[in-house]
Design an enzyme around this catalytic site. Structure first.
Site, mmCIF file in Angstrom:
data_model
loop_
_atom_site.group_PDB
_atom_site.id
_atom_site.type_symbol
_atom_site.label_atom_id
_atom_site.label_comp_id
_atom_site.label_asym_id
_atom_site.label_seq_id
_atom_site.Cartn_x
_atom_site.Cartn_y
_atom_site.Cartn_z
ATOM 1 N N ASP A 9 80.302 -86.148 48.912
ATOM 2 C CA ASP A 9 80.822 -85.099 48.023
ATOM 3 C C ASP A 9 82.146 -84.557 48.585
ATOM 4 O O ASP A 9 82.241 -83.397 48.925
ATOM 5 C CB ASP A 9 79.797 -83.971 47.843
ATOM 6 C CG ASP A 9 79.435 -83.262 49.152
ATOM 7 O OD1 ASP A 9 79.614 -83.871 50.238
ATOM 8 O OD2 ASP A 9 79.002 -82.099 49.107
ATOM 9 N N ASP A 14 83.773 -85.212 54.573
ATOM 10 C CA ASP A 14 83.384 -86.476 53.921
ATOM 11 C C ASP A 14 84.558 -87.455 53.931
ATOM 12 O O ASP A 14 84.375 -88.661 54.145
ATOM 13 C CB ASP A 14 82.985 -86.238 52.466
ATOM 14 C CG ASP A 14 81.863 -85.240 52.288
ATOM 15 O OD1 ASP A 14 80.725 -85.674 52.084
ATOM 16 O OD2 ASP A 14 82.147 -84.028 52.341
ATOM 17 N N ASN A 39 80.161 -80.108 47.567
ATOM 18 C CA ASN A 39 81.241 -79.250 48.051
ATOM 19 C C ASN A 39 82.111 -78.748 46.901
ATOM 20 O O ASN A 39 82.558 -77.598 46.894
ATOM 21 C CB ASN A 39 82.105 -80.004 49.060
ATOM 22 C CG ASN A 39 81.406 -80.187 50.384
ATOM 23 O OD1 ASN A 39 80.656 -79.330 50.832
ATOM 24 N ND2 ASN A 39 81.640 -81.322 51.034
ATOM 25 N N THR A 124 76.300 -88.031 52.903
ATOM 26 C CA THR A 124 76.967 -86.937 53.600
ATOM 27 C C THR A 124 77.079 -85.701 52.707
ATOM 28 O O THR A 124 77.844 -84.780 53.019
ATOM 29 C CB THR A 124 78.367 -87.359 54.082
ATOM 30 O OG1 THR A 124 79.166 -87.744 52.955
ATOM 31 C CG2 THR A 124 78.277 -88.523 55.060
ATOM 32 N N PHE A 165 73.885 -76.457 54.143
ATOM 33 C CA PHE A 165 74.403 -76.589 52.781
ATOM 34 C C PHE A 165 73.836 -77.786 52.033
ATOM 35 O O PHE A 165 73.378 -77.662 50.888
ATOM 36 C CB PHE A 165 75.935 -76.681 52.809
ATOM 37 C CG PHE A 165 76.556 -76.915 51.454
ATOM 38 C CD1 PHE A 165 76.767 -75.854 50.582
ATOM 39 C CD2 PHE A 165 76.905 -78.196 51.035
ATOM 40 C CE1 PHE A 165 77.312 -76.053 49.317
ATOM 41 C CE2 PHE A 165 77.453 -78.413 49.776
ATOM 42 C CZ PHE A 165 77.662 -77.339 48.921
ATOM 43 N N ASN A 166 73.895 -78.989 52.589
ATOM 44 C CA ASN A 166 73.500 -80.190 51.849
ATOM 45 C C ASN A 166 72.042 -80.129 51.407
ATOM 46 O O ASN A 166 71.710 -80.496 50.271
ATOM 47 C CB ASN A 166 73.724 -81.446 52.696
ATOM 48 C CG ASN A 166 75.183 -81.817 52.812
ATOM 49 O OD1 ASN A 166 76.021 -81.353 52.037
ATOM 50 N ND2 ASN A 166 75.504 -82.652 53.794
ATOM 51 N N HIS A 239 81.235 -82.302 60.677
ATOM 52 C CA HIS A 239 79.886 -82.721 60.314
ATOM 53 C C HIS A 239 79.768 -84.204 59.952
ATOM 54 O O HIS A 239 79.142 -85.000 60.657
ATOM 55 C CB HIS A 239 79.395 -81.876 59.132
ATOM 56 C CG HIS A 239 79.453 -80.408 59.364
ATOM 57 N ND1 HIS A 239 78.619 -79.748 60.247
ATOM 58 C CD2 HIS A 239 80.247 -79.441 58.813
ATOM 59 C CE1 HIS A 239 78.880 -78.458 60.232
ATOM 60 N NE2 HIS A 239 79.863 -78.247 59.369
ATOM 61 N N ASP A 240 80.333 -84.586 58.813
ATOM 62 C CA ASP A 240 80.001 -85.864 58.187
ATOM 63 C C ASP A 240 80.404 -87.111 58.969
ATOM 64 O O ASP A 240 79.690 -88.117 58.916
ATOM 65 C CB ASP A 240 80.585 -85.910 56.777
ATOM 66 C CG ASP A 240 79.976 -84.851 55.868
ATOM 67 O OD1 ASP A 240 78.879 -84.342 56.192
ATOM 68 O OD2 ASP A 240 80.594 -84.519 54.844
#
Length: 311
Positions: A9, A14, A39, A124, A165-166, A239-240
């Site tokens: 996203d 990402d 996102n 992700t 969040f995800n 993160h991703d």
């Protein structure tokens, strides 16, 4: 090579995950990129994925748009972190490559059923596309070599006190994925908050001197400002890209096999990944949860691989 589908996203992190995968053509075969609302809205995630493909010189990779909203709950996006475009911080041109007509869920199903040796799924973003594919066509389950995802947390959440969040965005999809019986690796906030984009690490990326490096540095500086301040860290969590780095260099990471349950009933803790870290229940392990990373090694890998992309 490991055949992978990146379900994302984009979102700046990402985008960096996509670039890292494209910079590893000897190790990873990106058989397709699927996008989901997260996102930012689906229209933007589909556009952003194509922008990143073109930035990397990989307009040959097909991009498929998927689900425009979570399975049960209303969509909650994160423009306050990623900006109105999702890729604020980099001025990327509108993509010229075509968005595929096929729905991302149908692409995931067809690819898995047609791939004799299996495919690794790399989500992700919210797990909506993956869960819908599993429900629509259960025959794909044995065809999934593994799922390596960014999401969740052993401890504190980020979007809420309890949830990352995800997973929070579509907890019902996450519950479907975590209970599917597929080999699953979870890289959550506990590990990604160790992978910090410090000024020194961003400077090393910018010093590569390519359009790719300039875009990455710009995007991470934009999205990182709020997070570094909010969490009181020396830099913003990245993160991703940890998902792709785990496939390329698993020795940079460590964790353990545990049971993970997803909270879908309580509004107070909605989307929490309930990780049985100490074996407090008799529930069998359903995921490898990563909690440690060699951050210097991770950023060395990321910087070296990004330098391979001319842009």
């Amino acid at each position: 090579m490991i055949p992978i589908i990146i379900d994302c996203d984009p979102g700046q992190d990402d985008a960096v995950a996509l670039l890292l995968a494209f910079a590893a053509p000897q190790e990873l075969e990106v058989v397709g990129v699927t996008t989901v609302a997260g996102n930012v809205a689906l229209e933007l995630t589909a556009e952003n994925a194509r922008k990143v493909c073109e930035l990397a010189g990989r307009s040959d990779v097909k991009v498929f748009a998927g689900c425009p909203r979570p399975t049960v709950r209303p969509l909650r996006t994160a423009e306050h972190v990623h900006g109105k475009t999702g890729l604020d911080g980099a001025d990327l041109p509108a993509p010229t490559m075509k968005l595929q007509d096929e729905h991302a869920v149908d692409f995931i199903i067809a690819t898995l059923l047609g791939h004799e040796d299996g495919v690794t799924l790399c989500p992700t973003g919210p797990l909506t596309n993956i869960a819908v594919a599993m429900v629509k066509e259960p025959r794909i389950l044995p065809k999934i070599s593994g799922i390596v995802l960014m999401g969740g947390a052993i401890g504190a959440g980020s979007t809420t006190p309890a949830a990352e969040f995800n997973i929070y965005t579509d907890p019902h999809a996450a519950e479907t994925v975590f209970t599917a019986g597929v080999k699953l690796t979870m890289l959550g906030l506990d590990v990604t908050h160790q992978a910090l984009t410090t000024p020194e690490r961003l400077a090393a990326i910018r010093a590569i001197g390519t359009p790719v490096a300039a875009a990455v540095a710009g995007m991470l500086e934009f999205s990182g400002k709020r997070n570094a301040e909010r969490f009181g860290l020396a830099g913003a969590p990245l993160h991703d890209p940890c998902v792709i780095a785990y496939l390329l260099a698993p020795d940079l990471f460590a964790g353990r096999e545990v049971h993970v349950a997803i909270e879908t009933a309580s509004e107070l803790t909605m989307g929490r990944t309930v990780v049985d870290w100490w074996g407090s229940t008799d529930r069998p392990a359903n995921a490898t949860v990563i909690d440690r990373i060699d951050a210097d090694g991770f950023f060395a890998l990321l910087t070296e691989r990004l330098a391979r992309l001319e842009g």
